[in-house]
Design a protein around this motif. Sequence first.
Motif, short mmCIF file in Angstrom:
data_model
loop_
_atom_site.label_atom_id
_atom_site.label_comp_id
_atom_site.label_asym_id
_atom_site.label_seq_id
_atom_site.Cartn_x
_atom_site.Cartn_y
_atom_site.Cartn_z
N UNK A 199 38.85 19.82 20.51
CA UNK A 199 37.91 20.48 20.88
C UNK A 199 37.93 21.42 22.36
N UNK A 237 27.20 22.98 0.48
CA UNK A 237 28.83 24.14 1.48
C UNK A 237 29.74 24.74 0.49
N UNK A 238 30.44 23.18 -0.08
CA UNK A 238 30.69 23.68 -1.21
C UNK A 238 31.26 22.78 -2.32
N UNK A 271 34.79 33.60 16.16
CA UNK A 271 34.94 31.51 16.11
C UNK A 271 35.70 31.27 14.69
N UNK A 325 24.74 31.38 5.10
CA UNK A 325 26.10 32.05 5.43
C UNK A 325 26.40 32.04 3.99
N UNK A 326 25.95 31.65 3.20
CA UNK A 326 26.58 31.71 2.16
C UNK A 326 25.52 32.47 0.86
N UNK A 363 32.50 28.46 5.97
CA UNK A 363 33.23 27.86 7.03
C UNK A 363 34.43 26.81 5.60
N UNK A 411 31.49 33.78 6.79
CA UNK A 411 30.72 32.52 6.86
C UNK A 411 31.20 31.39 6.33
N UNK A 469 26.38 24.77 8.81
CA UNK A 469 28.06 25.25 8.69
C UNK A 469 26.70 26.03 10.20
N UNK A 470 28.21 25.85 11.50
CA UNK A 470 27.73 25.70 12.61
C UNK A 470 29.02 27.29 12.73
N UNK A 471 28.35 28.47 13.86
CA UNK A 471 29.27 29.52 14.07
C UNK A 471 30.70 29.02 14.69
N UNK A 472 30.75 27.38 15.87
CA UNK A 472 31.57 26.58 16.28
C UNK A 472 32.41 25.65 15.63
N UNK A 473 33.75 26.07 15.53
CA UNK A 473 34.41 24.64 14.71
C UNK A 473 34.64 23.19 15.68
N UNK A 474 33.91 23.65 16.68
CA UNK A 474 33.85 22.52 17.43
C UNK A 474 32.09 22.11 17.69
N UNK A 521 29.04 18.61 13.03
CA UNK A 521 29.28 19.57 12.01
C UNK A 521 28.04 18.66 11.01
N UNK A 531 38.20 28.49 13.44
CA UNK A 531 38.39 27.66 12.12
C UNK A 531 39.72 27.58 12.07
#
Lengths: 262, 262, 262, 262
Positions: free
Chosen positions: C3, B98-99, C151, B118-119, C123, C121, B64-69, B72, C155
């Motif tokens: 990106x 994560x899911x 962010x 975060x989850x 994602x 969060x 899980x990263x703050x930025x989608x870029x 991952x 996403x």
Amino acid sequence: MKYKKILTGDKVVVEVNDLKIGGNNKPIFIAGPCSVESREQVIETAIQLKERGCDVLRGGAFKPRTSPYDFQGLGEEGLKYLKEASEITNLPIVTELMDETSLDMILEYADIIQIGSRNMYNYSLLKVVGGVNKPVLLKRGMSATIREWAYAAEYIAAYGNKNIILCERGIRSFDSYTRNTLDISAVPIMKQETGLPVIVDPSHGTGIKSLIKPMSRASIASGADGLMIEVHFKPENALSDGFQSLTPDEYLDVINSIKTLY
Amino acid sequence: MKYKKILTGDKVVVEVNDLKIGGNNKPIFIAGPCSVESREQVIETAIQLKERGCDVLRGGAFKPRTSPYDFQGLGEEGLKYLKEASEITNLPIVTELMDETSLDMILEYADIIQIGSRNMYNYSLLKVVGGVNKPVLLKRGMSATIREWAYAAEYIAAYGNKNIILCERGIRSFDSYTRNTLDISAVPIMKQETGLPVIVDPSHGTGIKSLIKPMSRASIASGADGLMIEVHFKPENALSDGFQSLTPDEYLDVINSIKTLY
Amino acid sequence: MKYKKILTGDKVVVEVNDLKIGGNNKPIFIAGPCSVESREQVIETAIQLKERGCDVLRGGAFKPRTSPYDFQGLGEEGLKYLKEASEITNLPIVTELMDETSLDMILEYADIIQIGSRNMYNYSLLKVVGGVNKPVLLKRGMSATIREWAYAAEYIAAYGNKNIILCERGIRSFDSYTRNTLDISAVPIMKQETGLPVIVDPSHGTGIKSLIKPMSRASIASGADGLMIEVHFKPENALSDGFQSLTPDEYLDVINSIKTLY
Amino acid sequence: MKYKKILTGDKVVVEVNDLKIGGNNKPIFIAGPCSVESREQVIETAIQLKERGCDVLRGGAFKPRTSPYDFQGLGEEGLKYLKEASEITNLPIVTELMDETSLDMILEYADIIQIGSRNMYNYSLLKVVGGVNKPVLLKRGMSATIREWAYAAEYIAAYGNKNIILCERGIRSFDSYTRNTLDISAVPIMKQETGLPVIVDPSHGTGIKSLIKPMSRASIASGADGLMIEVHFKPENALSDGFQSLTPDEYLDVINSIKTLY
């Protein structure tokens, strides 16, 4: 005014009578009631603490209280009881200074001058204690950053007094389960940043009696130079903070539990 | 749905292969890279950790990263490298889910399923891991109260799975000196409130390499049932969190420093 | 995966039926009960809201609750009541999605898909709603920084869906006087940073009925593109958050009080 | 010492010369430089402010600074420049008192005595200003709860002075995007709890020039009794807080933007 930072990380050892605090010296134990309430209370508590192992007696004669209608302390009468307890037990005294006006009085009775959490940003008062020749115990402001706390100590040093003991006492967070959130990481950080001795107050830092032992152990294991613990010979009768005060025997149990950690 | 609280403070011992976590068992050590980056990285790190004393290998394949870029994670490829490292070293694996969509895949590779910070409030996911027969490592939300964290564990238990390991990883505060503020008081509190084993992650909890040793010592002295530490065989090359990753030898130094504390 | 940042501050206007949100359009009003509790409750509340001026009907059928033993929502039954209320009043519906598993069901009933504060969060879930062709209402995480929130929206945009409405709903602070601390500065900041419409939820943001009017006024005066307010036709009977729910007439008073502000 | 709460919510109107603050009076505007730096700066700024609509001139002669090595203010020289500016423009002056020692000097020059955020818990100083016959502007402590702030005002009132103006100036939160988090909900709350006038300082409250206008609008719309804004005739030359200071023309734009809100 000097412009070169004084507290650069070089170790500072603070001496009070023959007690040495910081550097490679063993941890010290400061204990006593939150506020001085009576002659019997402070003398009896001091004697019992001395028997169980204690280095410095604490007790407030002037108390910063959220409400103006709460007990504000016994004033000079309280200082006299502290002095008497000190003479009986040979324990040095730490007590809080709240303003310049009462400086001479505090200096007459105290061996260590405490600047409380609520006055950490009181720069006028920091300059005042920079000018005295007794050690200062500087508590962290309840939401002071590391940088702000280090600079508060620097104020005292810049005005002439390097004999400073820092005291982590918990910071304000979003959770009200504990009274404050004890930030133990501040111990190694502040030791490295300033070189000063850093002690921990797990009583205010948690506000929960059962947490004082594990947090005292954690503090010492992280490198703390001492502990400051609220002890009352009859906590159920305390006028302030009785809920977080240990009995002398509970205090002894805490002290015994950390002996293997340093 | 039951309505009687399950996690009431009675001790829960979580078993992973022949490892016992919590209760009166000695602390366990979980270590490994933040994210799985290559076959060589995870296998080499695992071998060096095994030689130095390690109980569980950690590593993220889905991050899980703050930025989608941002990177991952390697996905299933990463899980395969973890599995290979596990077979070589005989270390069980903890990795993050994560899911629900990736549940079957994670179950195929992981010995312990991690729910990340975060989850922690992702109640749908908590219900899902309540239904699996593998232990769950539940990290504290970055600003979760004690009560919310205890209830997040209760969700998992209420849906059928009591094999939960709690992990304190630092909370968000007003100061940015450290990445997070490690709340060590959560260790004795959560042990008492839930009965579950509680471990500490000083790597995310501080984000500063030099603080990992003192905070590991503080955690164990406060009663923590284990540590989770980021270790990378070449931290300077890490794709995430390299700044807070220890080398295997630095890790060994930390482990050695706490041996006298339990 | 692209990106190049998508949400760069250029104005995004979100359309729901013939409603336009953001840009230079006038503020919209979303109102309704915290959770759908009965057919009568949601239909009666919707009719009264429509009469008083309301653009979108809100109501939760799946509720993220701190305790697994609290009311978790009526599920699909609740969605059907919402749909019926929508058909009677011609108000579009916003309701919360908690996991990918229930996506198809939510898509069948909702006009706007809400991602709640606890899932900001999450994602995996953000990527899922990035793939749908309905607008998303993204609430701020309860301790999410501006950067993290921006962010989280990115996403959704990066996975294909730019129709995002941001909702400030209060952040966690050290004070428990209000349920949360409504951060109104987030309105102009997020509008500038992302270009997305930003609305405010003063009900969760304060948790105190008497504060909803002044904070609604403050929000609109700061440039908010709308409000989301909890309204219940009989707040005293509400299963969740009744203490902060307005009656339809109290809602009307709030709406009237802001008419001169935009 | 009285034991009956004085500030119970009954409206208090504070008078300064012929200016009336609080109650149903229209909002007042306090403006000026963070610190007095030169005779030209303060006089020129005051003249330009007077021309654009300003009720009170602010300026610090004694500055509480985090570092002892930062500019600490011009002292009495600064007070003299303020007085001269006041005589030219007929604007009353608000300036900060940091300790009892400088009380007589401050009383000689100031029309309103400011207690800064860092001294909100300085109960000795609060008692001192309780004894003077000039109005006090009491800023909220940077992490003071509503209850603590209300009690700080009560200290002043209990010691004899009910002429108190409260000033919300932002609280400390986990996000560093803004300098502080402006808590606008404190405006209606403190008005109701204490009855005192409450003004807002959006300059310190945000630390970002572009946010001063929307947050000024939000403050007034929420019911604030005034604004306190940092204005410098040449912000780029300011010795402190230049980054958040408006030019006189930018100030005029803010003032104009709120005229329709009250």
